[in-house]
Scaffold this motif. Structure first.
Motif, mmCIF file in Angstrom:
data_model
loop_
_atom_site.group_PDB
_atom_site.id
_atom_site.type_symbol
_atom_site.label_atom_id
_atom_site.label_comp_id
_atom_site.label_asym_id
_atom_site.label_seq_id
_atom_site.Cartn_x
_atom_site.Cartn_y
_atom_site.Cartn_z
ATOM 1 N N ILE A 73 0.837 -1.205 0.000
ATOM 2 C CA ILE A 73 0.000 0.000 0.000
ATOM 3 C C ILE A 73 0.869 1.252 0.000
ATOM 4 C CG2 ILE A 73 -1.709 1.309 1.309
ATOM 5 C CD1 ILE A 73 -2.823 -1.343 2.304
ATOM 6 N N LEU A 74 1.921 1.224 0.811
ATOM 7 C CA LEU A 74 2.805 2.383 0.874
ATOM 8 C C LEU A 74 3.538 2.599 -0.439
ATOM 9 C CD1 LEU A 74 4.287 1.955 4.467
ATOM 10 C CD2 LEU A 74 2.669 3.688 3.687
ATOM 11 N N PHE A 75 3.941 1.501 -1.101
ATOM 12 C CA PHE A 75 4.614 1.633 -2.392
ATOM 13 C C PHE A 75 3.690 2.272 -3.425
ATOM 14 C CE2 PHE A 75 5.409 -0.083 -6.643
ATOM 15 C CZ PHE A 75 6.728 0.292 -6.833
ATOM 16 N N GLN A 76 2.463 1.775 -3.507
ATOM 17 C CA GLN A 76 1.515 2.324 -4.474
ATOM 18 C C GLN A 76 1.171 3.779 -4.148
ATOM 19 O OE1 GLN A 76 -1.581 -0.579 -3.919
ATOM 20 N NE2 GLN A 76 -0.836 -1.913 -5.545
ATOM 21 N N SER A 77 1.012 4.087 -2.875
ATOM 22 C CA SER A 77 0.669 5.453 -2.486
ATOM 23 C C SER A 77 1.814 6.411 -2.790
ATOM 24 C CB SER A 77 0.329 5.505 -0.995
ATOM 25 O OG SER A 77 -0.766 4.678 -0.694
ATOM 26 N N ALA A 78 3.034 5.995 -2.483
ATOM 27 C CA ALA A 78 4.185 6.858 -2.751
ATOM 28 C C ALA A 78 4.385 7.053 -4.245
ATOM 29 C CB ALA A 78 5.440 6.251 -2.125
#
Length: 387
Positions: free
Chosen positions: A27-32
């Motif tokens: 989730i953090l990868f996609q959000s960043a």
């Protein structure tokens, strides 16, 4: 912008929680990754405001430079973590996306409005020479490696570092030629192209006005162009550049730290993510700016962004990363695998042929986009590789 702040949440999440819940990493990868877009767009806007205080030549250089800021920051974080393949693939992907996708899309969009779009041949000839120099510098290490003529692995590093120094010298010579010794040729071409496009638009506007209402005196009132409004001063533009660059560095650090979990969970080739996905997201604003200038028939600025950005990455950013790796005891080389080297070479040769013509149309754009699609498919079917 919401995704940007979701990505920044990474810095307040304990490391143990990230290890226990791999989904959170994804989730953090996609959000960043998505969060890079608004900051990259703001970087492009502020750079355009800063370019209004200079001429078109400097404007294109500034747009290309700060457009590549996110790439350079990302590569510095990857280099710090010794992710050498990530550095190489992301920079190679940026070159390919600028040469084929950005230039192709710009030519296609501009060609839909104008039958033929021209640019100065001086700029095209110089750009062709610099692109060929870049391809030589990046192809020869692979040729030396595949020939088996190296004594040991250290020869590859020594050869890469020497080549990186030469590449940096050549890039500064290119800047000296463009901005100092032959600046008049580029400025004269910019002014002539701008005047010709403006005259064409004025003639079309006057003709439509006369057809609509021949007796209306209000048609003689000049219109106000609001597409080039200067909103920021020089000092404000520089300050905002540093601010947005700082936020971009935070998000780049997140992407580097969470990319492995994303590719592993979704069974996606890390090569495809590094070479295709990351450049498209990180350079989204730069891509948009190039297309907009092509639609306005300002092809010299468009080439300054698309081609100039590729030259800057190949002759400045890549060798700069090699030198930084040398200083920090990271053995980053200029050796790329066979498919990557071949992709770069055929892309450069194709674009050089186009630049020699001095004009573009929508068919040129379709050809470049088709070539980029084939290369992307090659990265997609690439074997799974731990970067």
């Amino acid at each position: 912008m919401l995704f940007s702040f979701v990505g920044l949440f990474y810095y307040w999440v304990p490391t143990e929680m990230l290890k226990e819940y791999p989904t959170l990493n994804t989730i953090l990868f996609q959000s960043a990754l998505i969060g890079l877009i608004p900051f990259a767009e703001r970087l492009g806007f502020v750079t355009e405001q800063l370019a209004m205080h200079t001429n078109d030549t400097y404007g294109g250089l500034l747009n290309a430079t700060f457009g590549n800021a996110s790439e350079l920051i990302f590569c510095c974080f990857a280099l710090r973590n010794r992710l050498y393949r990530v550095v190489q693939l992301s920079l190679l992907g940026s070159i390919l996306s600028n040469l084929l996708f950005v230039l192709g899309l710009s030519c296609f969009v501009g060609g839909l409005k104008y039958q033929v779009q021209t640019f100065t041949k001086v700029s095209g000839a110089v750009s062709s020479g610099m692109l060929m120099l870049a391809s030589i510098s990046l192809v020869l290490p692979a040729a030396l490696k595949f020939s088996g003529q190296e004594d040991d692995a250290t020869d590859e590093i020594y050869f890469s570092r020497f080549t990186a120094i030469i590449m940096l010298i050549m890039y500064f010579a290119y800047l000296l030629f463009q901005l100092r010794t032959h600046v008049g040729e580029f400025e004269n071409a910019d002014h002539s192209n701008n005047h010709s496009s403006d005259d064409e638009e004025q003639l079309l506007s006057q003709a439509s006005n006369h057809l609509d209402d021949d007796d209306n005196d209000d048609t003689n009132v000049p219109s106000v162009d609001t597409t080039h409004t200067q909103l920021l001063s020089f000092g404000d533009s520089v300050a905002w550049l540093f601010i947005f660059t700082g936020f971009t560095s935070f998000l780049s650090d997140i992407i580097v730290g969470t990319m492995d979990e994303f590719t592993t969970k979704h069974n996606v080739s890390a090569v495809f993510v590094a070479a295709v996905v990351l450049p498209l997201f990180s350079n989204a604003a730069e891509h948009t700016a190039s297309v907009v200038f092509a639609y306005r028939n300002k092809m010299d600025i468009c080439l300054g962004i698309a081609i100039g950005s590729s030259i800057q990455i190949a002759l400045c950013v890549i060798p700069f990363c090699v030198i930084i790796g040398w200083i920090t005891n990271r053995d980053l080389s200029l050796f790329f695998d066979g498919f990557e080297t071949a992709s770069l070479l055929v892309s450069v040769v194709t674009v050089c042929f186009i630049l020699q013509g001095g004009s573009t149309n929508w068919l040129v754009g379709v050809l470049l986009l088709g070539a980029y699609s084939v290369i992307c498919m090659g990265f997609w079917v690439h074997r799974l590789e731990i970067l």
